[in-house]
Design an enzyme around this catalytic site. Structure first.
Site, mmCIF file in Angstrom:
data_model
loop_
_atom_site.group_PDB
_atom_site.id
_atom_site.type_symbol
_atom_site.label_atom_id
_atom_site.label_comp_id
_atom_site.label_asym_id
_atom_site.label_seq_id
_atom_site.Cartn_x
_atom_site.Cartn_y
_atom_site.Cartn_z
ATOM 1 N N GLU A 26 1.135 4.727 4.316
ATOM 2 C CA GLU A 26 0.745 3.382 3.853
ATOM 3 C C GLU A 26 -0.189 2.717 4.861
ATOM 4 O O GLU A 26 -0.091 2.953 6.062
ATOM 5 C CB GLU A 26 2.002 2.518 3.722
ATOM 6 C CG GLU A 26 2.360 2.102 2.307
ATOM 7 C CD GLU A 26 1.379 1.143 1.644
ATOM 8 O OE1 GLU A 26 0.152 1.348 1.714
ATOM 9 O OE2 GLU A 26 1.853 0.178 1.029
ATOM 10 N N ASP A 27 -1.056 1.866 4.359
ATOM 11 C CA ASP A 27 -1.953 1.136 5.249
ATOM 12 C C ASP A 27 -1.213 0.032 5.998
ATOM 13 O O ASP A 27 -1.316 -0.088 7.209
ATOM 14 C CB ASP A 27 -3.147 0.549 4.462
ATOM 15 C CG ASP A 27 -2.731 -0.269 3.241
ATOM 16 O OD1 ASP A 27 -1.521 -0.298 2.904
ATOM 17 O OD2 ASP A 27 -3.615 -0.879 2.612
ATOM 18 N N ASP A 68 3.817 -5.473 4.654
ATOM 19 C CA ASP A 68 3.769 -6.925 4.796
ATOM 20 C C ASP A 68 5.166 -7.467 4.452
ATOM 21 O O ASP A 68 6.057 -7.433 5.302
ATOM 22 C CB ASP A 68 2.653 -7.419 3.851
ATOM 23 C CG ASP A 68 2.367 -8.906 3.939
ATOM 24 O OD1 ASP A 68 2.866 -9.562 4.865
ATOM 25 O OD2 ASP A 68 1.647 -9.424 3.076
ATOM 26 N N PHE A 123 -4.448 -12.348 7.749
ATOM 27 C CA PHE A 123 -4.975 -11.465 6.719
ATOM 28 C C PHE A 123 -6.067 -10.602 7.339
ATOM 29 O O PHE A 123 -7.022 -11.101 7.915
ATOM 30 C CB PHE A 123 -5.511 -12.247 5.516
ATOM 31 C CG PHE A 123 -5.590 -11.383 4.294
ATOM 32 C CD1 PHE A 123 -4.467 -11.173 3.494
ATOM 33 C CD2 PHE A 123 -6.768 -10.725 3.962
ATOM 34 C CE1 PHE A 123 -4.518 -10.344 2.383
ATOM 35 C CE2 PHE A 123 -6.829 -9.891 2.844
ATOM 36 C CZ PHE A 123 -5.704 -9.700 2.057
ATOM 37 N N ARG A 182 -13.572 -1.785 2.634
ATOM 38 C CA ARG A 182 -12.567 -0.794 3.030
ATOM 39 C C ARG A 182 -13.150 0.235 3.995
ATOM 40 O O ARG A 182 -12.425 0.953 4.672
ATOM 41 C CB ARG A 182 -12.037 -0.062 1.798
ATOM 42 C CG ARG A 182 -11.244 -0.930 0.828
ATOM 43 C CD ARG A 182 -10.631 -0.038 -0.247
ATOM 44 N NE ARG A 182 -10.116 -0.780 -1.388
ATOM 45 C CZ ARG A 182 -8.882 -1.261 -1.488
ATOM 46 N NH1 ARG A 182 -8.032 -1.094 -0.493
ATOM 47 N NH2 ARG A 182 -8.491 -1.887 -2.571
HETATM 48 P P1 IMP Z 1 3.982 -5.895 0.709
HETATM 49 O O1 IMP Z 1 4.569 -5.444 -0.591
HETATM 50 O O2 IMP Z 1 4.058 -7.396 0.858
HETATM 51 O O3 IMP Z 1 4.561 -5.178 1.905
HETATM 52 O O4 IMP Z 1 2.439 -5.646 0.619
HETATM 53 C C1 IMP Z 1 1.864 -4.480 0.935
HETATM 54 C C2 IMP Z 1 0.468 -4.392 0.353
HETATM 55 O O5 IMP Z 1 -0.192 -5.665 0.371
HETATM 56 C C3 IMP Z 1 -0.393 -3.496 1.195
HETATM 57 O O6 IMP Z 1 -0.306 -2.169 0.769
HETATM 58 C C4 IMP Z 1 -1.764 -4.092 1.024
HETATM 59 O O7 IMP Z 1 -2.380 -3.549 -0.112
HETATM 60 C C5 IMP Z 1 -1.524 -5.554 0.781
HETATM 61 N N1 IMP Z 1 -1.729 -6.353 2.000
HETATM 62 C C6 IMP Z 1 -0.790 -6.981 2.739
HETATM 63 N N2 IMP Z 1 -1.316 -7.634 3.785
HETATM 64 C C7 IMP Z 1 -2.642 -7.387 3.724
HETATM 65 C C8 IMP Z 1 -3.754 -7.780 4.555
HETATM 66 O O8 IMP Z 1 -3.630 -8.490 5.581
HETATM 67 N N3 IMP Z 1 -4.970 -7.332 4.171
HETATM 68 C C9 IMP Z 1 -5.169 -6.557 3.060
HETATM 69 N N4 IMP Z 1 -4.162 -6.163 2.265
HETATM 70 C C10 IMP Z 1 -2.915 -6.580 2.583
HETATM 71 MG MG MG Z 2 -2.018 -1.108 -0.114
#
Ligand code: IMP
Ligand code: MG
Length: 185
Positions: A102-103, A106, A155, A168
């Site tokens: 995963e990238d 959050d 962000f 990207r």
């Molecule tokens: P989560 O479900 O809140 O953990 O969100 C995860 C997904 O939200 C990641 O795979 C990203 O696609 C997106 N995301 C969360 N924070 C960022 C950010 O700072 N920049 C870009 N994408 C983000």
């Molecule tokens: Mg993502």
């Protein structure tokens, strides 16, 4: 779309730092999975850059597969808490050693939902490798077995992560200048 410089407040993680951390992660993954059949699952689209750099450095045989989920609508900066599978894996993961790539984690909702789903398919093992961990934003507890960097609640974009689907390709992780994107939401 303008050049990325318009939206960049600061470079948070330089290309060199990213690449040397990925070197370390690859050494750890290669050692931990030596002698076992490894399947890397990349969550599209943000994880792509990380996957390709990581797999180039793995010294053990492995396969890859992809899945896509969505938790963020274009333009939105808050996680909705629910996740939709928009592209499923091509092959069975039963009895395989799966490492999710995963990238960024959050709130943790995305990865928690994906883990829950994949567990029902009976992999032999299931672990998580995340490049970025926005730990202070976590809403659900998720195990991160391999972590690139813990980052502050800002962000970010670049290196797979998008700003409304653009940028990207940047080789570094940058922080978005909030005032530059006020019109996006
Ligand atoms: P989560 O479900 O809140 O953990 O969100 C995860 C997904 O939200 C990641 O795979 C990203 O696609 C997106 N995301 C969360 N924070 C960022 C950010 O700072 N920049 C870009 N994408 C983000
Ligand atoms: Mg993502």
């Amino acid at each position: 779309m303008k050049g990325y410089e318009t939206y960049l407040a600061e470079v948070l993680i330089e290309e060199d730092a990213l690449q040397s951390r990925i070197d370390e992660l690859a050494v750890a993954v290669s050692a931990d999975y030596a002698g076992s059949d490894l399947l890397l699952i990349c969550i599209l689209r943000g994880g792509v850059m990380f996957l390709t750099d990581l797999m180039r450095r793995l010294t053990i045989p492995h396969a890859i597969d992809f899945m896509a989920v969505s938790s963020y609508g274009s333009g939105a900066r808050q996680s909705g808490g629910s996740v939709r599978i928009s592209l499923d894996l091509t092959a069975s993961i039963e009895n395989r050693n799966v490492l999710l790539v995963e990238d960024i984690i959050d709130s943790g909702n995305t990865i928690a939902s994906v883990l829950e789903l994949l567990k029902t398919r009976k992999p032999r093992s299931l672990k998580v490798c995340a490049l970025l961990d926005k730990a202070s934003r976590r809403e659900v507890d998720v195990p991160i077995d391999y972590r690139g960097f813990t980052i502050p609640d800002k962000f970010v974009f670049g290196y797979g992560l998008d700003l409304d689907e653009y940028y990207r390709n940047l080789p570094f992780i940058g922080v978005v200048r909030p005032e530059s994107v006020s019109g996006f939401d």
